[in-house]
Design a protein around this motif. Sequence first.
Motif, mmCIF file in Angstrom:
data_model
loop_
_atom_site.group_PDB
_atom_site.id
_atom_site.type_symbol
_atom_site.label_atom_id
_atom_site.label_comp_id
_atom_site.label_asym_id
_atom_site.label_seq_id
_atom_site.Cartn_x
_atom_site.Cartn_y
_atom_site.Cartn_z
ATOM 1 N N LEU A 186 14.767 54.838 69.535
ATOM 2 C CA LEU A 186 15.879 55.021 69.509
ATOM 3 C C LEU A 186 15.992 56.265 68.276
ATOM 4 O O LEU A 186 16.986 57.068 68.244
ATOM 5 N N ALA A 187 15.101 55.860 66.857
ATOM 6 C CA ALA A 187 15.219 56.713 65.874
ATOM 7 C C ALA A 187 14.849 58.029 66.131
ATOM 8 O O ALA A 187 15.181 58.955 65.809
ATOM 9 N N LEU A 211 14.382 59.715 69.046
ATOM 10 C CA LEU A 211 15.484 60.393 69.961
ATOM 11 C C LEU A 211 16.681 60.929 69.108
ATOM 12 O O LEU A 211 17.204 62.175 69.049
ATOM 13 N N ALA A 212 17.484 60.057 68.156
ATOM 14 C CA ALA A 212 18.461 60.525 67.493
ATOM 15 C C ALA A 212 18.274 61.704 66.369
ATOM 16 O O ALA A 212 18.749 62.376 66.176
ATOM 17 N N TYR A 221 15.806 63.555 66.604
ATOM 18 C CA TYR A 221 15.302 64.738 66.954
ATOM 19 C C TYR A 221 16.790 65.687 67.176
ATOM 20 O O TYR A 221 16.522 66.788 66.932
ATOM 21 N N ALA A 222 17.567 65.302 67.467
ATOM 22 C CA ALA A 222 18.963 65.727 67.824
ATOM 23 C C ALA A 222 19.443 66.338 66.469
ATOM 24 O O ALA A 222 20.007 67.389 66.146
#
Lengths: 302, 274
Positions: free
Chosen positions: B85-86, B88-89, B91-92
């Motif tokens: 989750l970390a 992915l977030a 990265y954005a």
Amino acid sequence: MRLTAPTRAYRRRAPGEPRAIGYLYILPALAVYAVFLLYPFGQSVWLSFVHWDGLTVATPAGFDNYRALFSDPSLRAPFLHALLLLVFYSALPVAIGLLLAAVMSRARVRGMTFFRTVLFLPQVLALIVVGVAWRSILAPDGLLNDLLRAVGLGGLARPWLGDYTWALPAVGVVGTWVGTGLCMVLFLAGAQRIPRELYEAARMDGAGPLREFRAVTLPGLRPQIAVALTLTIVAGLRNFDLIYITTSGGPGNATSVPAYEVYHRAFETNQVGSAAAVGVALTVLIFVLTVAAARLVEGRRA
Amino acid sequence: MTTRLERTVTYGILALFAVIALTPVIGVLATAFGSQSSLDTGFSLPKGGLHWNNFADAWSRGHFGTYLGNSVLVTAVVVAATTVLAVLAAYAFGVMRFPGSTVLFYLFVIGLTLPQEALVVPLYFDLRYAGLTDTYWALILPQTAQSLAFGVFWMRTYFRGSARAVIEAARLDGATTWTTLWRVLVPMGRPAISTMVVITFMWTWNEFLMALVMVSDEAHRTVPLGLAFFQGQHSSDAALLAAASVLIALPVVVVYVALQRRFIEGMLGGAVKE
């Protein structure tokens, strides 16, 4: 080329991908974070404005729970204890760390990795384990009292954690033990980055070790000091495990701290609203103190 | 120019603090290998050889086999969930621009200073209402949420620093953001990711308050919780208590000694504001 640069920044996606792709990446983390952290925090704020025993219907309390933080001695004491403990949890580790950095800043040290590993070790142990270890050191027939007796100071021996006057400082010393290594490692790393020439220049100007510390080492370590203060203040105020395992707030409530009071009130004496108010007040206190620490360290830059 | 005296003083001070840092640790070890009947909590060498059976006794009498199993399960899931989750977030947050990204990012950063005590009370009632107390979920979900604050912050720093040129090149090759992330940035970012993994592992393994509140049945206890209850029942049996402490501390200490640079980086990096 120049003209397209800003627009390109907004298009870090391959053609054909949706514009809102960024939100999709954030969504899973945000969902977990919102449901299990942000939302409960909001609920805590709400709970702090009600009287609730956890079972029956909650009744509005207005600012009662917050007023009690100032008027009720059993709520005021934990906050005073926490502030006093910060001397042990934050000020002492930073001071000792600085002293060491001052000594070390002039010489390159061999075996640095070994010392760093050992000094930092207390940080990685579970606080429950730290508490168990120190309980036996501070016990009536523990290491500390043995040492005192061995050097002829047996009169000072006492059950440290059961003593109304000494329990709080005793818990504080454990906190110093945990935090000092962190500060040292941080400052040692910082001190090694201070250019040697600055010391040589200071010495050319005839600066003594004290001047040298004030003029070169201290300014050079400013960012590290800010980090150390932030970390130790937050850790010190969050301190629940250590109190729970060593003293459970006792004797009496001599070592009670806000973090312990939240647990005690919510889950042992069914004062849920009051517990929430303590939790929210603790959050505010952490926030104010960390901002103040950052200001204090940065403010001197001018 | 440093004199010999100065060097001696420097090493003397370092050695002194190293001894202070190690004394309680060595004390626990000495007690753990000592005789069970001994009431001595002091730091004498164990008499009559090393009592390895203390560990076996702590394991069986203290049910530490079960607790270690629970801790392994909870920690593995929290670390895996936090990492995915970390990444992915972050990265954005790190490489994309979109309205509201700054506000959303600061929302995550707040979690670094928010104390558990301000969450644990409503969380308990919410999870009890949902029938999740005394399940692994009650240990996993709140802990993942709290680890995300650090994870997102830490990984965003990595993505910000990772070479723009690499990302541009991947995009020119027609890679989607998804492939760029998993094929290029994640393999490149292994050091940053492993720091996050060991920090999350340590925090979750050592976590106490949430476990104390959420779990009342013995079957779901994690190791720190097990030790706290064990102390309540066997406080006079110093050897067993110490042996149990060693069992709990060992996994983290082993990982720490092997990867100390990653630990220190992560713990210090977590509080550094940009």
